[in-house]
Write a protein that holds these residues in place. Structure first.
Motif, PDB file in Angstrom:
ATOM      1  N   LYS A 176       7.786  -9.691   0.932  1.00 36.58           N
ATOM      2  CA  LYS A 176       8.137  -8.320   1.326  1.00 36.58           C
ATOM      3  C   LYS A 176       9.435  -7.906   0.636  1.00 36.58           C
ATOM      4  CE  LYS A 176       6.682  -8.797   5.843  1.00 36.58           C
ATOM      5  NZ  LYS A 176       6.648  -8.564   7.277  1.00 36.58           N
ATOM      6  N   LEU A 177      10.382  -8.860   0.578  1.00 35.18           N
ATOM      7  CA  LEU A 177      11.645  -8.550  -0.085  1.00 35.18           C
ATOM      8  C   LEU A 177      11.395  -8.231  -1.564  1.00 35.18           C
ATOM      9  CD1 LEU A 177      14.701  -8.365   0.283  1.00 35.18           C
ATOM     10  CD2 LEU A 177      14.843 -10.801  -0.257  1.00 35.18           C
ATOM     11  N   ASP A 178      10.527  -9.011  -2.194  1.00 32.80           N
ATOM     12  CA  ASP A 178      10.218  -8.752  -3.612  1.00 32.80           C
ATOM     13  C   ASP A 178       9.613  -7.361  -3.797  1.00 32.80           C
ATOM     14  OD1 ASP A 178      11.102 -11.158  -4.410  1.00 32.80           O
ATOM     15  OD2 ASP A 178       9.120 -12.098  -4.622  1.00 32.80           O
ATOM     16  N   VAL A 179       8.649  -7.024  -2.919  1.00 33.83           N
ATOM     17  CA  VAL A 179       7.993  -5.710  -3.041  1.00 33.83           C
ATOM     18  C   VAL A 179       9.024  -4.608  -2.794  1.00 33.83           C
ATOM     19  CG1 VAL A 179       6.194  -4.193  -2.102  1.00 33.83           C
ATOM     20  CG2 VAL A 179       5.746  -6.642  -2.362  1.00 33.83           C
ATOM     21  N   ALA A 180       9.896  -4.822  -1.791  1.00 32.76           N
ATOM     22  CA  ALA A 180      10.927  -3.815  -1.498  1.00 32.76           C
ATOM     23  C   ALA A 180      11.848  -3.651  -2.703  1.00 32.76           C
ATOM     24  CB  ALA A 180      11.722  -4.235  -0.269  1.00 32.76           C
ATOM     25  N   ARG A 181      12.150  -4.750  -3.390  1.00 34.88           N
ATOM     26  CA  ARG A 181      13.014  -4.656  -4.584  1.00 34.88           C
ATOM     27  C   ARG A 181      12.328  -3.863  -5.689  1.00 34.88           C
ATOM     28  NH1 ARG A 181      15.315 -10.808  -4.062  1.00 34.88           N
ATOM     29  NH2 ARG A 181      17.226 -10.216  -2.972  1.00 34.88           N
ATOM     30  N   GLN A 182      10.996  -4.065  -5.795  1.00 36.20           N
ATOM     31  CA  GLN A 182      10.269  -3.262  -6.809  1.00 36.20           C
ATOM     32  C   GLN A 182      10.369  -1.774  -6.457  1.00 36.20           C
ATOM     33  OE1 GLN A 182       6.310  -4.925  -6.709  1.00 36.20           O
ATOM     34  NE2 GLN A 182       7.110  -6.951  -7.193  1.00 36.20           N
ATOM     35  N   HIS A 183      10.179  -1.461  -5.170  1.00 37.63           N
ATOM     36  CA  HIS A 183      10.302  -0.056  -4.754  1.00 37.63           C
ATOM     37  C   HIS A 183      11.718   0.455  -5.050  1.00 37.63           C
ATOM     38  CE1 HIS A 183       6.408   0.232  -2.953  1.00 37.63           C
ATOM     39  NE2 HIS A 183       6.658  -0.493  -1.882  1.00 37.63           N
ATOM     40  N   ASP A 193       7.178  14.455  -6.552  1.00 39.26           N
ATOM     41  CA  ASP A 193       6.679  13.709  -5.395  1.00 39.26           C
ATOM     42  C   ASP A 193       7.447  14.054  -4.130  1.00 39.26           C
ATOM     43  OD1 ASP A 193       4.744  12.303  -6.690  1.00 39.26           O
ATOM     44  OD2 ASP A 193       5.601  10.312  -6.304  1.00 39.26           O
ATOM     45  N   ARG A 194       6.770  13.950  -2.995  1.00 42.31           N
ATOM     46  CA  ARG A 194       7.492  13.862  -1.744  1.00 42.31           C
ATOM     47  C   ARG A 194       8.044  12.436  -1.661  1.00 42.31           C
ATOM     48  NH1 ARG A 194       2.809  16.723   1.859  1.00 42.31           N
ATOM     49  NH2 ARG A 194       3.454  18.851   1.484  1.00 42.31           N
ATOM     50  N   THR A 195       9.044  12.250  -0.827  1.00 42.46           N
ATOM     51  CA  THR A 195       9.631  10.905  -0.762  1.00 42.46           C
ATOM     52  C   THR A 195       9.575  10.338   0.655  1.00 42.46           C
ATOM     53  OG1 THR A 195      11.800  11.915  -0.492  1.00 42.46           O
ATOM     54  CG2 THR A 195      11.221  11.211  -2.706  1.00 42.46           C
ATOM     55  N   VAL A 196       9.423   9.021   0.709  1.00 41.06           N
ATOM     56  CA  VAL A 196       9.548   8.285   1.976  1.00 41.06           C
ATOM     57  C   VAL A 196      10.768   7.394   1.797  1.00 41.06           C
ATOM     58  CG1 VAL A 196       8.508   6.608   3.525  1.00 41.06           C
ATOM     59  CG2 VAL A 196       7.064   8.316   2.389  1.00 41.06           C
ATOM     60  N   ARG A 197      11.846   7.725   2.520  1.00 42.42           N
ATOM     61  CA  ARG A 197      13.109   7.011   2.340  1.00 42.42           C
ATOM     62  C   ARG A 197      13.359   6.096   3.539  1.00 42.42           C
ATOM     63  NH1 ARG A 197      18.365   8.204   3.521  1.00 42.42           N
ATOM     64  NH2 ARG A 197      17.948  10.367   4.074  1.00 42.42           N
ATOM     65  N   PHE A 198      13.518   4.815   3.250  1.00 42.30           N
ATOM     66  CA  PHE A 198      13.805   3.853   4.316  1.00 42.30           C
ATOM     67  C   PHE A 198      15.308   3.795   4.526  1.00 42.30           C
ATOM     68  CE2 PHE A 198       9.590   2.813   3.082  1.00 42.30           C
ATOM     69  CZ  PHE A 198       8.996   2.252   4.198  1.00 42.30           C
ATOM     70  N   GLY A 203       0.812  -1.223   0.000  1.00 39.95           N
ATOM     71  CA  GLY A 203       0.000   0.000   0.000  1.00 39.95           C
ATOM     72  C   GLY A 203       0.839   1.262   0.000  1.00 39.95           C
ATOM     73  N   MET A 204       2.024   1.172   0.588  1.00 45.94           N
ATOM     74  CA  MET A 204       2.913   2.331   0.662  1.00 45.94           C
ATOM     75  C   MET A 204       3.249   2.856  -0.740  1.00 45.94           C
ATOM     76  SD  MET A 204       4.231   3.747   3.270  1.00 45.94           S
ATOM     77  CE  MET A 204       5.180   5.228   3.284  1.00 45.94           C
ATOM     78  N   GLY A 205       3.294   1.951  -1.693  1.00 48.64           N
ATOM     79  CA  GLY A 205       3.643   2.340  -3.068  1.00 48.64           C
ATOM     80  C   GLY A 205       2.493   3.008  -3.796  1.00 48.64           C
ATOM     81  N   ASN A 206       1.306   3.046  -3.175  1.00 48.67           N
ATOM     82  CA  ASN A 206       0.137   3.589  -3.878  1.00 48.67           C
ATOM     83  C   ASN A 206      -0.329   4.929  -3.342  1.00 48.67           C
ATOM     84  OD1 ASN A 206      -0.028   1.260  -5.483  1.00 48.67           O
ATOM     85  ND2 ASN A 206      -1.092   0.174  -3.846  1.00 48.67           N
ATOM     86  N   ALA A 207       0.458   5.537  -2.462  1.00 50.97           N
ATOM     87  CA  ALA A 207       0.044   6.833  -1.896  1.00 50.97           C
ATOM     88  C   ALA A 207       0.262   7.927  -2.937  1.00 50.97           C
ATOM     89  CB  ALA A 207       0.845   7.125  -0.631  1.00 50.97           C
ATOM     90  N   ALA A 208      -0.788   8.687  -3.199  1.00 52.14           N
ATOM     91  CA  ALA A 208      -0.716   9.716  -4.252  1.00 52.14           C
ATOM     92  C   ALA A 208       0.338  10.760  -3.919  1.00 52.14           C
ATOM     93  CB  ALA A 208      -2.080  10.387  -4.388  1.00 52.14           C
ATOM     94  N   GLY A 209       1.233  11.003  -4.863  1.00 51.77           N
ATOM     95  CA  GLY A 209       2.219  12.076  -4.686  1.00 51.77           C
ATOM     96  C   GLY A 209       3.365  11.713  -3.768  1.00 51.77           C
ATOM     97  N   ALA A 210       3.485  10.425  -3.436  1.00 54.06           N
ATOM     98  CA  ALA A 210       4.572  10.005  -2.542  1.00 54.06           C
ATOM     99  C   ALA A 210       5.355   8.872  -3.197  1.00 54.06           C
ATOM    100  CB  ALA A 210       4.013   9.546  -1.204  1.00 54.06           C
ATOM    101  N   SER A 211       6.663   9.022  -3.279  1.00 54.98           N
ATOM    102  CA  SER A 211       7.502   7.957  -3.840  1.00 54.98           C
ATOM    103  C   SER A 211       8.296   7.291  -2.725  1.00 54.98           C
ATOM    104  CB  SER A 211       8.498   8.525  -4.856  1.00 54.98           C
ATOM    105  OG  SER A 211       7.832   8.940  -6.018  1.00 54.98           O
TER     106      SER A 211
END
Ligand code: NAP
Length: 543
Positions: free
Chosen positions: A348-355, A364-369, A311-319
């Motif tokens: 989760k690892l697969d999704v993280a790799r896609q991100h 976009d604003r960014t969310v950086r892990f 879901g984190m990848g689907n927030a409008a205007g946030a990368s």
């Protein structure tokens, strides 16, 4: 074609018994249920009847061919679960306990707390027949974290409230809001009017980091920030300076993801939600461009769940920004993922790799892990100006550095504590109990986070409620519960004396109506009252 379970899955498993071919797993009775981050439909077994869709309280189930595009990854996520956990033809339906009768008169149960744990328990108890439930809440509104905890952009998850709304209107249920147990009524008062008293009050307070600067303005428990944007009346007066470029979120659980997403999402995407007006205004003014989420361990140790990472990848205007190096694993870990780890970890690892592969969208604003990073000190004189952290990537020399930030949200979980007056279990920090039955306190019970600690998806409370319900029913059947001296009539008389301002069902309905009316024409589901005074005044309209 099969049906697919998606991001908002709440795990309450009410879909499972609806399936005529038992293709939804894990079921409540399955040992894997306690660990599952969501439920899954076995695509090869699904007969495409759609019976599960009607039972899902959060609209999480879709036919494969009409999945919203942002949910398409759940086709593979559902299927992959069964590679690791193949199911045979064994039916897995949860057993329903037999209906019981309590003669003479009904079994009376007080539940303190109207969040998901309390309401799932009320639902189970009323389903037995012959039970009266009195629900108490300190707030003028019911629903606990379902009202004040679910992120406003998760409208699908918020729908769970609709499932419980009819329950509140049942004649066997009494609703007593704006009543504080311990202030207006004591445990003994409740025991005098009920066979059993159940605490569904949550797990304690936000955990402290124990580092310098933690108490500075601008260093906030993330759960307080959540309560503020969700209009909790204890937080209506909170003020946030969303200035500067950067906000820091410490921790990688679902609370961390919620607050990071709310800070980064385009404010227009929140306009059609029930977010508190004061929060939307402040978020519109925010100059924050980057939210840094700090994990003290590595990506595979993240505490967030698979659906929330998707879901984190689907927030409008946030990368979402993840360093590809954080998604690399050595051969031994790869083997562990293949053979032993739950499929959700590998997913989760697969999704993280896609991100990690996706470049941020322009503007976009960014969310950086940022992983392998431990907070050392929160900096500032009168307000937070930054945080000093130690970066300790495996195989590299640790180094300390400062990240400038105007806001530090501490999303590091809860410090468990027993409800006042209940015995402590030093090994868990919670009240001592067995299957919800409080040690050495006949008639006292626990359910939800107060019982098992702050973990598990929302709907897990249903399984938990069934467990506590069985303890109460067994104790009632074995004669272990004292007969109360008073019934509902006496309780209502006592409340009129001790808490004349208590709000009942008509008062809550008046608040609910006024909030919905207040939002009419705005495209929002409701416009929340956010102060104690406004809530109480709206409730008085029912008089
Ligand atoms: P949580 O899942 O327990 O996560 C706590 C995080 O804080 C972990 O990453 C933990 O790291 C970190 N942490 C703890 N102490 C730390 C320290 N001293 N320094 C740095 N980091 C520290 O807690 P939560 O996010 O509050 O969530 C509580 C429960 O609510 C969970 O079950 C969650 O799934 C649920 N919830 C669900 C949703 C949803 O479904 N959308 C939303 C909100 C909450 P370590 O792992 O290294 O300890």
């Amino acid at each position: 074609m099969a049906y697919v379970i998606t991001r908002s899955c709440c795990n309450d498993a009410s879909c499972v018994p609806a399936c005529p071919v038992d293709c939804i797993h894990p079921a409540l009775t399955d040992p894997l249920f306690a660990k599952a981050e969501m439920l899954y439909i076995e695509p090869d077994a699904c007969i495409d009847c759609g019976a599960c869709v009607d039972e899902c309280p959060v609209s999480a189930i879709f036919p494969e061919d009409s999945l919203p595009v942002e949910q398409e990854s759940f086709i593979d996520i559902n299927a992959a679960y069964f590679d690791r956990h193949p199911y045979g033809a064994e039916p897995t339906r949860p057993e329903r306990p037999p209906a019981l009768r309590f003669a003479p008169g009904p079994l009376r149960v007080a539940i303190v707390g109207t969040g998901p744990a309390g309401l799932y328990l009320a639902e189970q108890l009323l389903g037995l027949g012959g039970v009266e439930v009195e629900l108490f809440d300190r707030l003028p509104t019911p629903f606990g974290l379902m009202r004040a905890g679910i992120a406003p952009d998760h409208a699908d998850t918020q729908q769970i409230v609709e499932m419980f709304a009819p329950l509140l209107g049942k004649p066997a249920l009494g609703l007593h809001l704006d009543v504080e147990i311990g202030t207006h009524l004591a445990h003994e008062d409740l025991l005098a009017h009920h066979h059993a008293v159940v605490y569904a009050v949550g797990a304690g307070s936000p955990r402290q980091l124990g580092i310098e600067g933690e108490g500075l303005p601008g260093s906030v428990a993330a759960t307080d920030f959540v309560a503020w944007y969700n209009g909790h009346p204890d937080h209506a007066g909170d003020r946030y300076r969303l200035e500067g470029d950067t906000a820091i979120v410490i921790g990688t659980g679902n609370v961390a993801l919620d607050v990071a997403r709310i800070l980064a999402i385009r404010p227009e995407a929140l306009e059609g939600t029930d977010i508190a007006d004061h929060a939307l205004e402040e978020l519109r003014r925010s100059s924050i461009r980057e939210v840094v989420v700090l994990g003290r361990r590595g990506l595979l140790d993240s505490a967030f769940t698979l659906p929330e990472l998707v879901g984190m990848g689907n927030a409008a205007g946030a990368s979402v920004l993840i360093d590809p190096a954080d998604t690399e694993v050595d051969a031994a870990t790869a083997e562990w993922l293949r053979r032993e780890a739950e499929p959700e970890v590998a997913q989760k690892l697969d999704v993280a790799r896609q991100h990690a592969r996706r470049p941020p969208s322009e503007g976009d604003r960014t969310v950086r892990f940022q992983y392998h990073t431990t907070p050392l000190r929160i900096l500032g004189d009168n307000h937070v100006t930054g945080i000093e952290v130690r970066e300790h990537r495996p195989g590299e020399e640790p180094r300390d550095r400062i990240i400038d930030a105007s806001l530090v949200l501490r999303a590091v979980g809860y410090q468990p504590a027993p409800p006042p007056g209940l015995p402590l279990d030093a090994s868990t920090g919670l009240a001592a109990h067995k299957h919800g039955r409080v040690d050495a306190m006949p008639g006292a019970y626990l359910v939800g986070w107060a019982k098992r600690g702050p973990r598990g998806p929302l709907g897990y409370n249903r399984a938990d409620a069934i467990d506590t319900m069985r303890s109460i029913v067994d104790d009632a059947a074995s004669g272990a519960l004292d007969r109360p001296v008073g019934g509902r009539e006496q309780l209502v008389a006592l409340l009129a004396e001790r808490r004349p301002g208590a709000i009942g069902l008509p008062g809550w309905r008046a608040i609910d109506d006024a909030e919905k009316t207040g939002a009419r024409g705005s495209g929002r589901p409701r416009s929340k009252f956010t102060t104690w005074d406004a809530l109480r005044e709206a409730a008085r309209a029912s008089h």
